[in-house]
Design an enzyme around this catalytic site. Structure first.
Site, PDB file in Angstrom:
ATOM      1  N   ILE A 109     -15.078  -6.995  22.275  1.00  0.00           N
ATOM      2  CA  ILE A 109     -15.053  -5.979  21.227  1.00  0.00           C
ATOM      3  C   ILE A 109     -15.537  -4.668  21.822  1.00  0.00           C
ATOM      4  O   ILE A 109     -16.530  -4.621  22.546  1.00  0.00           O
ATOM      5  CB  ILE A 109     -15.932  -6.412  20.045  1.00  0.00           C
ATOM      6  CG1 ILE A 109     -15.385  -7.711  19.434  1.00  0.00           C
ATOM      7  CG2 ILE A 109     -15.995  -5.314  18.977  1.00  0.00           C
ATOM      8  CD1 ILE A 109     -16.306  -8.368  18.435  1.00  0.00           C
ATOM      9  N   CYS A 110     -14.796  -3.596  21.514  1.00  0.00           N
ATOM     10  CA  CYS A 110     -15.166  -2.258  21.974  1.00  0.00           C
ATOM     11  C   CYS A 110     -15.302  -2.252  23.507  1.00  0.00           C
ATOM     12  O   CYS A 110     -14.451  -2.795  24.216  1.00  0.00           O
ATOM     13  CB  CYS A 110     -16.439  -1.806  21.273  1.00  0.00           C
ATOM     14  SG  CYS A 110     -16.818  -0.052  21.450  1.00  0.00           S
ATOM     15  N   ASN A 111     -16.375  -1.688  24.037  1.00  0.00           N
ATOM     16  CA  ASN A 111     -16.497  -1.582  25.489  1.00  0.00           C
ATOM     17  C   ASN A 111     -17.023  -2.860  26.140  1.00  0.00           C
ATOM     18  O   ASN A 111     -17.298  -2.874  27.340  1.00  0.00           O
ATOM     19  CB  ASN A 111     -17.373  -0.386  25.879  1.00  0.00           C
ATOM     20  CG  ASN A 111     -18.743  -0.415  25.213  1.00  0.00           C
ATOM     21  OD1 ASN A 111     -19.221  -1.466  24.794  1.00  0.00           O
ATOM     22  ND2 ASN A 111     -19.367   0.760  25.103  1.00  0.00           N
ATOM     23  N   THR A 129      -9.556  -0.471  23.960  1.00  0.00           N
ATOM     24  CA  THR A 129     -10.990  -0.306  23.743  1.00  0.00           C
ATOM     25  C   THR A 129     -11.179   0.932  22.880  1.00  0.00           C
ATOM     26  O   THR A 129     -10.203   1.585  22.488  1.00  0.00           O
ATOM     27  CB  THR A 129     -11.755  -0.174  25.075  1.00  0.00           C
ATOM     28  OG1 THR A 129     -13.167  -0.257  24.833  1.00  0.00           O
ATOM     29  CG2 THR A 129     -11.435   1.136  25.786  1.00  0.00           C
TER      30      THR A 129
END
Length: 352
Positions: A109-111, A129
């Protein structure tokens, strides 16, 4: 009972919602199925002892990457500012490579996908991302194929998402894969969220990064296009409006806006169509006419090609409960017609 084991990584400075969102979504499956289906979730720390999140709240992991872990079906790696201190830890990379060989799914998730990249799991993979981390991701892992404007992306058994709340979109997609669409819908209703945003849905308006400088000829031309999306514009007709040659217009527009005039127009038409679908009860035919599409079929094809979802499904997922009354007879909704504003709140598609 069908039980699926999920391992959720935690490291110092992890984003709490990246874990809490999917965990709550998965937990509802057992409740709504009356115990017939279940996700068994364990947190796995990169260090021993309590792990503090970026918000200051701490969690005590069930395991660490140095312990013997059960055979997970799914791994979730959260994001958070702490990932940049943790992602290239050789112990973590080795653990993720082992899990990748054993698990059905490995997600970030995300970075959090920086940890997957350091483990060599992003090479030649299509990923996404949070848009703010795209330049750093491209520089750090040049073999990754980045889709910078997607909510989530699946490539084989690697799943990646945009920021924070996109983890809930991902978890609902996994619930649908594991237990069917109705279960995912029931969970979404309970959490009061969309069934899920389409993975290809834009993180933000496509007009954000193509605004011309205030006061320039090009911003006036952009505004003219936004106010007249229904008109059959050409480069020649636009050039005539600003009293220059088509070649010179194309050169200046591309220099200032980083795209061609016709690409800007195509983006603006899709953006306006999204707003109409979200905020009005207009028919697809009316939307197609107002946004400058040749006909309804052409509108459907173009919309699906750009967002990987057809207009009717998009409306079902993202329409406001009380569509706005339409008073304006042509052009885009007024809130979307000013390029000089950064972008209205409704134009922003929260990447988190």
């Amino acid at each position: 009972m069908k039980r699926i084991k999920v391992g959720m990584l935690v490291f110092p400075g992890f984003q709490l919602l990246d874990i809490a969102g999917p965990r709550d979504a998965f937990a509802e499956v057992k409740i709504l199925s009356k115990g017939e289906c279940e996700y068994e979730m364990l947190t796995v720390g990169t260090t021993r002892g309590a792990v503090q999140s970026s918000s200051g709240l701490s969690t005590m992991p069930d395991r660490t990457i140095f312990d013997v872990c059960p055979e997970f079906d799914t791994i979730i790696v959260p994001g958070g500012l702490g990932i940049f201190d943790a992602f290239d830890d050789p112990a973590l990379s080795g653990w993720l490579r082992t899990q990748h060989r054993q698990c059905r799914r490995v997600s970030a998730i995300c970075n959090g996908l920086f940890a997957l990249g350091a483990a060599g799991l992003l090479d030649n993979k299509v990923v996404t991302t949070h848009w703010m981390d795209v330049p750093r991701l491209a520089a750090t892992f040049p073999k990754a194929k980045i889709e910078p404007d997607h909510i989530f992306v699946q490539d084989g058994n690697i799943y990646t998402t945009a920021g924070v709340t996109a983890g809930i979109d991902l978890s609902l997609a996994m619930i649908e894969d594991d237990f069917g669409r109705q279960m995912a819908l029931d969970v979404a209703k309970y959490l009061i969220v969309y069934l899920r945003r389409a993975g290809g849905q834009s993180q933000f308006s496509p007009l954000l990064e193509t605004q011309a400088s205030p006061g320039s000829q090009m911003i006036a031309l952009q505004q003219f296009m936004l106010d007249n999306l229904h008109v059959d514009h050409t480069v020649a007709s636009l050039a005539e409006r600003v009293h220059m040659s088509a070649r010179n217009l194309s050169r200046l527009f591309a220099k200032e806006c980083r795209i061609t005039p016709m690409t800007f127009l195509a983006n603006a038409r899709i953006d306006a169509a999204r707003r109409f679908l979200e905020a009005t009860d207009l028919s697809l035919r009316d939307i197609a006419q107002r946004c400058g599409f040749e006909d309804t079929d052409g509108f459907r094809r173009t919309f699906h090609r750009r967002l990987q979802i057809n207009p009717a499904d998009y409306r079902d997922r993202f329409r406001s409960k009380k569509p706005l009354a339409e008073k304006k007879k042509s052009g885009a909704p007024r809130a979307e017609s000013r390029v000089s504003a950064t972008v209205s709140n409704s134009a922003m598609r929260d990447p988190r």
